[in-house]
Design a protein around this motif. Structure first.
Motif, PDB file in Angstrom:
ATOM      1  N   UNK A 134      -2.166  -0.858 -77.365  1.00  0.00           N
ATOM      2  CA  UNK A 134      -2.959  -0.381 -76.243  1.00  0.00           C
ATOM      3  C   UNK A 134      -2.453   0.974 -75.768  1.00  0.00           C
ATOM      4  N   UNK A 135      -1.134   1.131 -75.700  1.00  0.00           N
ATOM      5  CA  UNK A 135      -0.577   2.418 -75.289  1.00  0.00           C
ATOM      6  C   UNK A 135      -0.945   3.529 -76.251  1.00  0.00           C
ATOM      7  N   UNK A 136      -0.898   3.228 -77.535  1.00  0.00           N
ATOM      8  CA  UNK A 136      -1.287   4.230 -78.530  1.00  0.00           C
ATOM      9  C   UNK A 136      -2.751   4.631 -78.341  1.00  0.00           C
ATOM     10  N   UNK A 137      -3.609   3.643 -78.106  1.00  0.00           N
ATOM     11  CA  UNK A 137      -5.038   3.931 -77.911  1.00  0.00           C
ATOM     12  C   UNK A 137      -5.269   4.732 -76.637  1.00  0.00           C
ATOM     13  N   UNK A 138      -4.599   4.345 -75.566  1.00  0.00           N
ATOM     14  CA  UNK A 138      -4.777   5.048 -74.296  1.00  0.00           C
ATOM     15  C   UNK A 138      -4.293   6.494 -74.357  1.00  0.00           C
ATOM     16  N   UNK A 139      -3.362   6.775 -75.258  1.00  0.00           N
ATOM     17  CA  UNK A 139      -2.830   8.137 -75.382  1.00  0.00           C
ATOM     18  C   UNK A 139      -3.699   9.024 -76.265  1.00  0.00           C
ATOM     19  N   UNK A 140      -4.692   8.449 -76.950  1.00  0.00           N
ATOM     20  CA  UNK A 140      -5.525   9.244 -77.858  1.00  0.00           C
ATOM     21  C   UNK A 140      -6.258  10.378 -77.140  1.00  0.00           C
ATOM     22  N   UNK A 141      -6.856  10.175 -75.949  1.00  0.00           N
ATOM     23  CA  UNK A 141      -7.525  11.306 -75.286  1.00  0.00           C
ATOM     24  C   UNK A 141      -6.595  12.493 -75.043  1.00  0.00           C
ATOM     25  N   UNK A 142      -5.356  12.216 -74.611  1.00  0.00           N
ATOM     26  CA  UNK A 142      -4.401  13.308 -74.405  1.00  0.00           C
ATOM     27  C   UNK A 142      -4.047  13.969 -75.721  1.00  0.00           C
ATOM     28  N   UNK A 143      -3.836  13.164 -76.745  1.00  0.00           N
ATOM     29  CA  UNK A 143      -3.511  13.695 -78.076  1.00  0.00           C
ATOM     30  C   UNK A 143      -4.635  14.586 -78.595  1.00  0.00           C
ATOM     31  N   UNK A 144      -5.885  14.183 -78.365  1.00  0.00           N
ATOM     32  CA  UNK A 144      -7.023  14.983 -78.815  1.00  0.00           C
ATOM     33  C   UNK A 144      -7.142  16.284 -78.014  1.00  0.00           C
ATOM     34  N   UNK A 145      -6.860  16.221 -76.716  1.00  0.00           N
ATOM     35  CA  UNK A 145      -6.890  17.451 -75.913  1.00  0.00           C
ATOM     36  C   UNK A 145      -5.842  18.439 -76.386  1.00  0.00           C
ATOM     37  N   UNK A 146      -4.741  17.927 -76.909  1.00  0.00           N
ATOM     38  CA  UNK A 146      -3.698  18.802 -77.423  1.00  0.00           C
ATOM     39  C   UNK A 146      -4.062  19.389 -78.789  1.00  0.00           C
ATOM     40  N   UNK A 147      -5.088  18.819 -79.410  1.00  0.00           N
ATOM     41  CA  UNK A 147      -5.511  19.330 -80.710  1.00  0.00           C
ATOM     42  C   UNK A 147      -5.545  18.302 -81.810  1.00  0.00           C
ATOM     43  N   UNK A 169      -4.862  16.226 -84.909  1.00  0.00           N
ATOM     44  CA  UNK A 169      -4.084  16.468 -86.122  1.00  0.00           C
ATOM     45  C   UNK A 169      -3.611  17.919 -86.207  1.00  0.00           C
ATOM     46  N   UNK A 170      -4.377  18.851 -85.593  1.00  0.00           N
ATOM     47  CA  UNK A 170      -3.931  20.243 -85.569  1.00  0.00           C
ATOM     48  C   UNK A 170      -2.652  20.374 -84.746  1.00  0.00           C
ATOM     49  N   UNK A 171      -2.556  19.585 -83.685  1.00  0.00           N
ATOM     50  CA  UNK A 171      -1.337  19.567 -82.859  1.00  0.00           C
ATOM     51  C   UNK A 171      -0.151  19.071 -83.669  1.00  0.00           C
ATOM     52  N   UNK A 172      -0.388  18.011 -84.455  1.00  0.00           N
ATOM     53  CA  UNK A 172       0.677  17.525 -85.327  1.00  0.00           C
ATOM     54  C   UNK A 172       1.085  18.587 -86.347  1.00  0.00           C
ATOM     55  N   UNK A 173       0.093  19.268 -86.903  1.00  0.00           N
ATOM     56  CA  UNK A 173       0.396  20.287 -87.905  1.00  0.00           C
ATOM     57  C   UNK A 173       1.192  21.436 -87.289  1.00  0.00           C
ATOM     58  N   UNK A 174       0.834  21.798 -86.074  1.00  0.00           N
ATOM     59  CA  UNK A 174       1.511  22.909 -85.410  1.00  0.00           C
ATOM     60  C   UNK A 174       2.942  22.570 -85.048  1.00  0.00           C
ATOM     61  N   UNK A 175       3.156  21.353 -84.589  1.00  0.00           N
ATOM     62  CA  UNK A 175       4.493  20.957 -84.124  1.00  0.00           C
ATOM     63  C   UNK A 175       5.277  20.201 -85.188  1.00  0.00           C
ATOM     64  N   UNK A 176       4.598  19.849 -86.305  1.00  0.00           N
ATOM     65  CA  UNK A 176       5.220  19.025 -87.350  1.00  0.00           C
ATOM     66  C   UNK A 176       5.709  17.686 -86.790  1.00  0.00           C
ATOM     67  N   UNK A 177       5.020  17.200 -85.748  1.00  0.00           N
ATOM     68  CA  UNK A 177       5.376  15.911 -85.155  1.00  0.00           C
ATOM     69  C   UNK A 177       6.504  15.971 -84.158  1.00  0.00           C
ATOM     70  N   UNK A 178       7.088  17.148 -83.976  1.00  0.00           N
ATOM     71  CA  UNK A 178       8.177  17.304 -83.014  1.00  0.00           C
ATOM     72  C   UNK A 178       7.606  17.623 -81.632  1.00  0.00           C
ATOM     73  N   UNK A 179       8.393  17.473 -80.574  1.00  0.00           N
ATOM     74  CA  UNK A 179       7.936  17.911 -79.254  1.00  0.00           C
ATOM     75  C   UNK A 179       7.612  19.405 -79.284  1.00  0.00           C
ATOM     76  N   UNK A 180       6.633  19.865 -78.486  1.00  0.00           N
ATOM     77  CA  UNK A 180       6.203  21.267 -78.534  1.00  0.00           C
ATOM     78  C   UNK A 180       7.108  22.196 -77.736  1.00  0.00           C
TER      79      UNK A 180
END
Length: 248
Positions: free
Chosen positions: A200-213, A215-226
Motif C-alpha cells: 500500500x505504501x508503494x502504491x500511495x507513493x506512485x503519484x509523488x514518484x510520477x511527479x518527480x519523473x 522512470x526518468x527520475x530513476x534514470x537521472x538519479x540511478x536510484x540514489x537520493x537526488x
C-alpha cells in the motif's frame, strides 16, 4: 541483523516523524503499568480485532491499534525503522502529506490483516503496518540509497552498507514467506499487515514518484537520493545518525 541508519539526509525538520515517535512512546508508557483486567480492557477498547472489523464493529481499532505496542522491543524496533525511513518521505511529501500517507498506510495494513484472518479473535497492535508503508514508499523513491546494517553474531559486531532495495526487498520477502507458512490464528506477528502495508505504501507513493519523473527520475538519479548522500566512518563503538541537508 537490523538497520541502524541510512545515508539519506533530509532537508527539513521531520516534525511529524518526531511526533509519531513521541505519541507511540507516551501511549506505551501509559499502558505499561496496567495489569490484569485493566490491561485486558485497554486492549479490548483500542486494539484491532479482525473478527470485529469483519462484522463492521469497533472500526476505530484500525486507527488506535497503530499506537499500541506489546513490549519494549516491539516499540523500540518499530520506532527505529520509523526514525530511519520516515524523515525522507516527510521531506518529499510535506508534513500534511506524510501524515495522511502514514495513517492511510496503517489503516490499509490493518485491513490486509483482517482479510488474511477475518474470523481472528486475537488483538492486533503495533505501528509496524504503517511503518511498512513508509518502507514501501522509500523503496520506490530511493531504491539505491545506502543503508547501514548492524550484524550481530554472538560476540561479533560488524556494520555493513547495502542498497535500500536489498534490505527492504529481503524484509518484504520474509513477510511473504512467513505469512504463507504461519497460521495467523496462532497469534504472534501480523505478517500480512506488514506485507499489505508495504504494498500500500508503494502504491500511495506512485503519484509523488510520477511527479518527480517516474522512470526518468530513476534514470537521472540511478536510484540514489537526488542530493549528496551522507558519509560515515564505520566504527565499532560510534554510530552517528544522518543529519539534515541544506535546501536549495
Amino acid at each position: 541483523m537490523f538497520p541502524i541508519r541510512d545515508h539519506n539526509p533530509s532537508g527539513r525538520v521531520p516534525y511529524v516523524t518526531y511526533a509519531l515517535i513521541a505519541i507511540n512512546v507516551i501511549v506505551f508508557l501509559y499502558s505499561w503499568p496496567l495489569e490484569g483486567r485493566a490491561l485486558g480492557q485497554f486492549y479490548s477498547d483500542y486494539a484491532m480485532f479482525p473478527e470485529r472489523i469483519s462484522h463492521g464493529q469497533d472500526l476505530q481499532g484500525l486507527f488506535t491499534s497503530m499506537f499500541l505496542h506489546g513490549g519494549v522491543m516491539h516499540l523500540a524496533g518499530n520506532m527505529l525503522f520509523l526514525w530511519i525511513f520516515g524523515d525522507n518521505l516527510e521531506d518529499d511529501m510535506g508534513h500534511v502529506g506524510f501524515t495522511a500517507f502514514y495513517l492511510l498506510g496503517g489503516i490499509g495494513a490493518g485491513l490486509a490483516q483482517v482479510i488474511s484472518e477475518p474470523s481472528g479473535s486475537i488483538p492486533t497492535v503495533g505501528a509496524s503496518g504503517a511503518i511498512a508503508a513508509v518502507m514501501g514508499g522509500y523503496l520506490l523513491l530511493y531504491p539505491r540509497a545506502k543503508v547501514d546494517i548492524l550484524l550481530i553474531l554472538i560476540i561479533f559486531f560488524r556494520i555493513f552498507t547495502i542498497p535500500a532495495w536489498v534490505m527492504l526487498g529481503l524484509w518484504f520477502a520474509l513477510q511473504l514467506v512467513n505469512g504463507v507458512n504461519v497460521d495467523p490464528e496462532t497469534g504472534g506477528v501480523a505478517y500480512w499487515a506488514h506485507a499489505g502495508g508495504f504494498v500500500i505504501g508503494l502504491i500511495l507513493a506512485i503519484p509523488l514518484w510520477r511527479r518527480k519523473g517516474g522512470t526518468d527520475y530513476w534514470s537521472e538519479t540511478h536510484g540514489h537520493p537526488p542530493h549528496p548522500e551522507a558519509t560515515y566512518r564505520l566504527s565499532r563503538t560510534t554510530v552517528p545518525t544522518a543529519g539534515r541537508r541544506r535546501r536549495k
